[in-house]
Design a protein around this motif. Structure first.
Motif, PDB file in Angstrom:
ATOM      1  N   ARG A   1      42.457  44.475  39.266  1.00 51.93           N
ATOM      2  CA  ARG A   1      42.085  45.540  38.343  1.00 51.93           C
ATOM      3  C   ARG A   1      41.419  46.689  39.088  1.00 51.93           C
ATOM      4  N   GLN A   2      40.506  46.335  39.997  1.00 49.97           N
ATOM      5  CA  GLN A   2      39.837  47.367  40.781  1.00 49.97           C
ATOM      6  C   GLN A   2      40.821  48.126  41.664  1.00 49.97           C
ATOM      7  N   GLU A   3      41.786  47.397  42.239  1.00 48.31           N
ATOM      8  CA  GLU A   3      42.778  48.052  43.093  1.00 48.31           C
ATOM      9  C   GLU A   3      43.638  49.015  42.293  1.00 48.31           C
TER      10      GLU A   3
ATOM     11  N   GLU B   1      43.067  56.520  40.875  1.00 44.07           N
ATOM     12  CA  GLU B   1      42.172  57.598  41.297  1.00 44.07           C
ATOM     13  C   GLU B   1      42.732  58.307  42.525  1.00 44.07           C
TER      14      GLU B   1
ATOM     15  N   GLU C   1      40.120  40.355  38.740  1.00 40.78           N
ATOM     16  CA  GLU C   1      39.199  41.489  38.795  1.00 40.78           C
ATOM     17  C   GLU C   1      39.494  42.369  40.009  1.00 40.78           C
ATOM     18  N   GLN C   2      39.847  41.735  41.132  1.00 38.05           N
ATOM     19  CA  GLN C   2      40.180  42.494  42.328  1.00 38.05           C
ATOM     20  C   GLN C   2      41.421  43.353  42.108  1.00 38.05           C
TER      21      GLN C   2
ATOM     22  N   LEU D   1      42.689  50.622  39.615  1.00 35.91           N
ATOM     23  CA  LEU D   1      41.859  51.789  39.343  1.00 35.91           C
ATOM     24  C   LEU D   1      41.759  52.701  40.564  1.00 35.91           C
ATOM     25  N   GLU D   2      41.611  52.087  41.742  1.00 31.66           N
ATOM     26  CA  GLU D   2      41.511  52.876  42.965  1.00 31.66           C
ATOM     27  C   GLU D   2      42.822  53.609  43.255  1.00 31.66           C
TER      28      GLU D   2
END
Length: 245
Positions: free
Chosen positions: A218-220, A226, A215-216, A222-223
């Motif tokens: 995945r968030q990275e 962005e 999950e971490q 996305l960041e």
């Protein structure tokens, strides 16, 4: 990366992120064009060693973003806080040994590793999983004797592992991708004898940690996506302002 850092040392996620931050600053300041930035950013996140990271920021003002980890100390530090603070519980341990003769044994899940754990495998095998275990002391010893059999020891990241076993027509494996131990983590000494057999040691995270890391990441991603979009927007706005002038 500093000049005295060994290029073959393994890079961490934090090292790669520091290099990525330097690259983002460089493209925002106009030092890199977008194509070169994306090439270097991709290389940074796929780099495995300091030697691969160093060239990516060498020609930029903030080069040196990837710094080597502190040297490993051979004196265990007391636990200050964090996940290891409550796992050095003292006592005698919940299991002092295991035997597998033409069979197998397992020690896994939530159990307390004693100061010395003895195991014997003859024409059989055993698994000693320390990922969810507590420890009776900050230094524990696992003595393995494998005769035409095998023992697999699984340790979590952050635990210092010392392998001292002797192999006769057999062997003791060291964990791959070994890195510095975490403050307060126990030291695990693995010794004994492997005769026509083997003792393997590997690092694994728990399933819950695997899920958290997934999950971490995945968030990275996305960041980072962005951030790239934001940089593209800024570049477009800069070009439009220049045309307006």
């Amino acid at each position: 990366m500093t000049d005295d850092a060994s290029p073959e040392l393994r890079a961490s996620d934090a090292d790669r992120e520091r290099v990525a931050e330097v690259l983002r600053d460089a493209v925002a300041e106009g030092r890199l064009d977008m194509e070169e930035f994306e090439e270097r950013l991709e290389a940074a996140y796929s780099a495995r060693t300091y030697g691969e990271l160093a060239p990516l920021t060498r020609d930029l003002p903030a080069a040196g973003a990837a710094t080597p980890p502190p040297p490993v100390s051979f004196t265990k530090e007391p636990a200050r806080s964090g996940s290891w603070a409550g796992r050095i519980v003292g006592g005698e341990g919940s299991s002092s040994g295991a035997v597998a003769i033409m069979s197998g044994f397992q020690r896994k899940g939530r159990w307390t590793v004693p100061k010395r754990f003895n195991c014997f495998a003859f024409w059989g095998g055993g698994e000693i999983d320390l990922r969810e275990a507590d420890f009776a002391d900050r230094e524990v010893e696992i003595n393995c004797v494998a005769v035409m059999g095998g023992v697999q020891v699984v340790v979590p990241p952050g635990v210092e592992v010392v392998v001292r076993g002797i192999g006769i027509m057999g062997g003791f494996d060291h964990p791959r991708d070994d890195g510095p131990s975490e403050p307060g983590a126990p030291r695990v000494i693995i010794g004994g004898l492997a005769f026509w057999g083997g003792v393997g040691v590997e690092r694994k995270v728990t399933r819950a940690e695997q899920k958290r890391l997934k999950e971490q990441r995945r968030q990275e991603r996305l960041e980072r996506r962005e951030s790239r979009h934001e940089l593209l927007r800024e570049r477009r706005e800069q070009r439009e302002r220049r045309r307006g002038y």
